[in-house]
Design a protein around this motif. Structure first.
Motif: not given
Length: 228
Positions: A204-228
């Motif tokens: 994004e123009p004023n920030r970068t968000v990263i979700v990273v780890g050795d977790a499975g893709e489904a869990e990484l997607r779950r964490l990314a979509t939980s951001l509010r």
């Protein structure tokens, strides 16, 4: 009148003169002059030895049967198993140590360096293991680490550090792999990461968000979509 006795004949009467003890007929005669008297040798005690006493005929400790050894082992293992069950069941011994991310989130929002998003609705099986906010000369960064329900690691990074500086540090040799197609309507990108890790990146123009780890893709997607 009795006839004369020969001079070398021993008289048959062994009665001693008056006042003398009787002479036993079987007493050994006195040795001739010049010869020692014959005496019985004194008994000699056998020399003591250092040999140990004979072993007790009972069963030696090293000769215990396998059954005895198994029973001894079970006696030791039963209390250990009970203590382990108590530690896991009542004290939560298998659960990772958790921290409260609220103070780090409050610091990041108070700094007002970038819009801060917080994970919501992840559930109690997501364990927060670290959370910190740091400000440097090139920008500010919020980090929150998790142990996922599957016991894997995942980390949320939010920063206003320039992406061309942040991504090489957070994702060494990371390369974009295309759109992630998350249902939140944001333009997340899939990235490679170190080792067996993978990442989701939101630029994004004023920030970068990263979700990273050795977790499975489904869990990484779950964490990314939980951001509010």
């Amino acid at each position: 009148m009795e006839p004369a006795q020969p001079a070398d004949r021993v008289p048959t009467d062994a009665t001693p003169p008056q006042g003398q003890p009787p002479v036993r007929p079987d007493t050994d005669p006195a040795p001739p002059p010049g010869e020692p008297a014959l005496v019985d040798p004194e008994p000699v005690d056998p020399e003591p030895t250092d040999a140990p006493p004979p072993a007790h005929p009972g069963k030696a400790r090293s000769e215990r049967s396998p059954k005895d050894m198994l029973l001894s082992l079970l006696i030791l293992l039963v209390p250990i198993a009970l203590l382990l069950a108590f530690y896991r069941g009542f004290l939560g011994g298998d659960s990772p140590a958790t921290v409260d991310p609220a103070p780090a989130l409050e610091q990041a929002r108070a700094a007002n360096a970038f819009p801060v998003s917080a994970p919501t609705g992840l559930g109690s099986d997501w364990h927060t293991i670290n959370a910190r906010f740091r400000t440097g000369s090139d920008g500010s960064t919020l980090r929150i680490g998790y142990v996922t329900p599957e016991g894997r690691g995942a980390q949320l990074v939010e920063s206003n550090v320039a992406a061309e500086k942040l991504l090489p540090v957070e994702l060494p040799e990371g390369q974009p792999q295309g759109a992630a197609d998350l249902p939140d309507g944001l333009s997340w990108q899939r990235y490679t990461a170190r080792g067996n890790e993978q990442a989701l990146v939101l630029l994004e123009p004023n920030r970068t968000v990263i979700v990273v780890g050795d977790a499975g893709e489904a869990e990484l997607r779950r964490l990314a979509t939980s951001l509010r």
